[in-house]
Design a protein around this motif. Structure first.
Motif, mmCIF file in Angstrom:
data_model
loop_
_atom_site.group_PDB
_atom_site.id
_atom_site.type_symbol
_atom_site.label_atom_id
_atom_site.label_comp_id
_atom_site.label_asym_id
_atom_site.label_seq_id
_atom_site.Cartn_x
_atom_site.Cartn_y
_atom_site.Cartn_z
ATOM 1 N N THR A 51 28.600 109.834 3.826
ATOM 2 C CA THR A 51 27.632 110.492 4.696
ATOM 3 C C THR A 51 27.609 109.760 6.025
ATOM 4 O O THR A 51 27.372 108.548 6.074
ATOM 5 N N LEU A 52 27.838 110.471 7.114
ATOM 6 C CA LEU A 52 27.901 109.871 8.440
ATOM 7 C C LEU A 52 26.553 109.883 9.141
ATOM 8 O O LEU A 52 26.227 108.974 9.889
ATOM 9 N N ALA A 53 25.768 110.935 8.909
ATOM 10 C CA ALA A 53 24.436 111.054 9.501
ATOM 11 C C ALA A 53 23.639 112.050 8.669
ATOM 12 O O ALA A 53 24.210 112.926 8.025
ATOM 13 N N SER A 54 22.329 111.899 8.692
ATOM 14 C CA SER A 54 21.485 112.845 7.959
ATOM 15 C C SER A 54 20.139 112.966 8.649
ATOM 16 O O SER A 54 19.736 112.100 9.420
ATOM 17 N N ALA A 55 19.448 114.053 8.343
ATOM 18 C CA ALA A 55 18.096 114.290 8.856
ATOM 19 C C ALA A 55 17.391 115.232 7.894
ATOM 20 O O ALA A 55 18.030 116.046 7.222
ATOM 21 N N SER A 56 16.075 115.113 7.821
ATOM 22 C CA SER A 56 15.312 115.983 6.937
ATOM 23 C C SER A 56 13.932 116.242 7.507
ATOM 24 O O SER A 56 13.443 115.504 8.363
ATOM 25 N N SER A 57 13.304 117.286 6.999
ATOM 26 C CA SER A 57 11.952 117.609 7.432
ATOM 27 C C SER A 57 10.955 116.564 6.927
ATOM 28 O O SER A 57 9.924 116.340 7.554
ATOM 29 N N LYS A 58 11.267 115.896 5.840
ATOM 30 C CA LYS A 58 10.372 114.868 5.286
ATOM 31 C C LYS A 58 10.216 113.698 6.246
ATOM 32 O O LYS A 58 9.129 113.174 6.425
ATOM 33 N N GLU A 59 11.310 113.276 6.863
ATOM 34 C CA GLU A 59 11.237 112.129 7.771
ATOM 35 C C GLU A 59 10.559 112.474 9.098
ATOM 36 O O GLU A 59 10.138 111.580 9.816
ATOM 37 N N LEU A 60 10.459 113.753 9.401
ATOM 38 C CA LEU A 60 9.746 114.166 10.607
ATOM 39 C C LEU A 60 8.254 114.324 10.357
ATOM 40 O O LEU A 60 7.512 114.719 11.255
ATOM 41 N N GLY A 61 7.828 114.052 9.136
ATOM 42 C CA GLY A 61 6.409 114.134 8.811
ATOM 43 C C GLY A 61 5.939 115.522 8.447
ATOM 44 O O GLY A 61 4.746 115.779 8.416
ATOM 45 N N ALA A 62 6.845 116.413 8.187
ATOM 46 C CA ALA A 62 6.478 117.788 7.842
ATOM 47 C C ALA A 62 6.590 117.987 6.339
ATOM 48 O O ALA A 62 7.330 118.819 5.854
ATOM 49 N N ALA A 63 5.852 117.198 5.586
ATOM 50 C CA ALA A 63 5.900 117.317 4.130
ATOM 51 C C ALA A 63 5.322 118.658 3.704
ATOM 52 O O ALA A 63 4.272 119.080 4.173
ATOM 53 N N ASN A 64 6.024 119.346 2.840
ATOM 54 C CA ASN A 64 5.609 120.633 2.269
ATOM 55 C C ASN A 64 5.515 121.764 3.282
ATOM 56 O O ASN A 64 4.819 122.733 3.044
ATOM 57 N N ASN A 65 6.189 121.637 4.427
ATOM 58 C CA ASN A 65 6.128 122.705 5.410
ATOM 59 C C ASN A 65 7.447 122.784 6.170
ATOM 60 O O ASN A 65 7.606 122.152 7.196
ATOM 61 N N ALA A 66 8.387 123.551 5.664
ATOM 62 C CA ALA A 66 9.687 123.694 6.314
ATOM 63 C C ALA A 66 9.745 125.029 7.032
ATOM 64 O O ALA A 66 10.389 125.964 6.593
ATOM 65 N N ASN A 67 9.044 125.131 8.158
ATOM 66 C CA ASN A 67 9.083 126.376 8.915
ATOM 67 C C ASN A 67 10.205 126.329 9.946
ATOM 68 O O ASN A 67 10.944 125.347 10.044
ATOM 69 N N VAL A 68 10.337 127.367 10.729
ATOM 70 C CA VAL A 68 11.450 127.498 11.666
ATOM 71 C C VAL A 68 11.412 126.416 12.743
ATOM 72 O O VAL A 68 12.450 125.840 13.081
ATOM 73 N N SER A 69 10.254 126.082 13.259
ATOM 74 C CA SER A 69 10.181 125.059 14.311
ATOM 75 C C SER A 69 10.550 123.682 13.769
ATOM 76 O O SER A 69 11.214 122.901 14.455
ATOM 77 N N VAL A 70 10.161 123.374 12.549
ATOM 78 C CA VAL A 70 10.532 122.098 11.935
ATOM 79 C C VAL A 70 12.040 122.067 11.692
ATOM 80 O O VAL A 70 12.693 121.045 11.934
ATOM 81 N N SER A 71 12.602 123.164 11.246
ATOM 82 C CA SER A 71 14.045 123.238 11.001
ATOM 83 C C SER A 71 14.831 123.003 12.283
ATOM 84 O O SER A 71 15.864 122.324 12.277
ATOM 85 N N LYS A 72 14.342 123.529 13.374
ATOM 86 C CA LYS A 72 15.009 123.331 14.667
ATOM 87 C C LYS A 72 14.976 121.861 15.066
ATOM 88 O O LYS A 72 15.957 121.312 15.564
#
Length: 88
Positions: free
Chosen positions: A22-43
């Motif tokens: 794995t060279l790089a990764s990102a997730s909605s959890k690390e952005l503080g959006a726990a339990n909410n993966a909406n379109v703006s968070v995905s972007k």
């Protein structure tokens, strides 16, 4: 770039297929959006992954949507990655 989404989040990774690293990764959890993966968070996840990829010296990737339809959160993640500087 590989994408995984669940009911509570969205995750993206840059993977070197030849080495299996794995060279790089990102997730909605690390952005503080726990339990909410909406379109703006995905972007934002896409932008964060692109930022890390460009810092690592990568600019061109292959987009693997992992069988998910290209709309909604997956499309927003891809658009965010393109805005961040990735080409695919």
């Amino acid at each position: 770039m590989s994408v995984f989404k669940s009911n509570t989040g969205i995750y993206a990774q840059l993977i070197d297929d030849l080495k299996g690293h794995t060279l790089a990764s990102a997730s909605s959890k690390e952005l503080g959006a726990a339990n909410n993966a909406n379109v703006s968070v995905s972007k934002e996840v896409g932008k964060k992954l692109a930022e890390r990829a460009v810092a690592g010296g990568f600019s061109e990737v292959v987009f693997d949507r992992s069988g998910y339809l290209y709309h909604g959160n997956v499309k927003a993640l891809a658009e965010g990655a393109r805005e961040g500087g990735l080409k695919f």
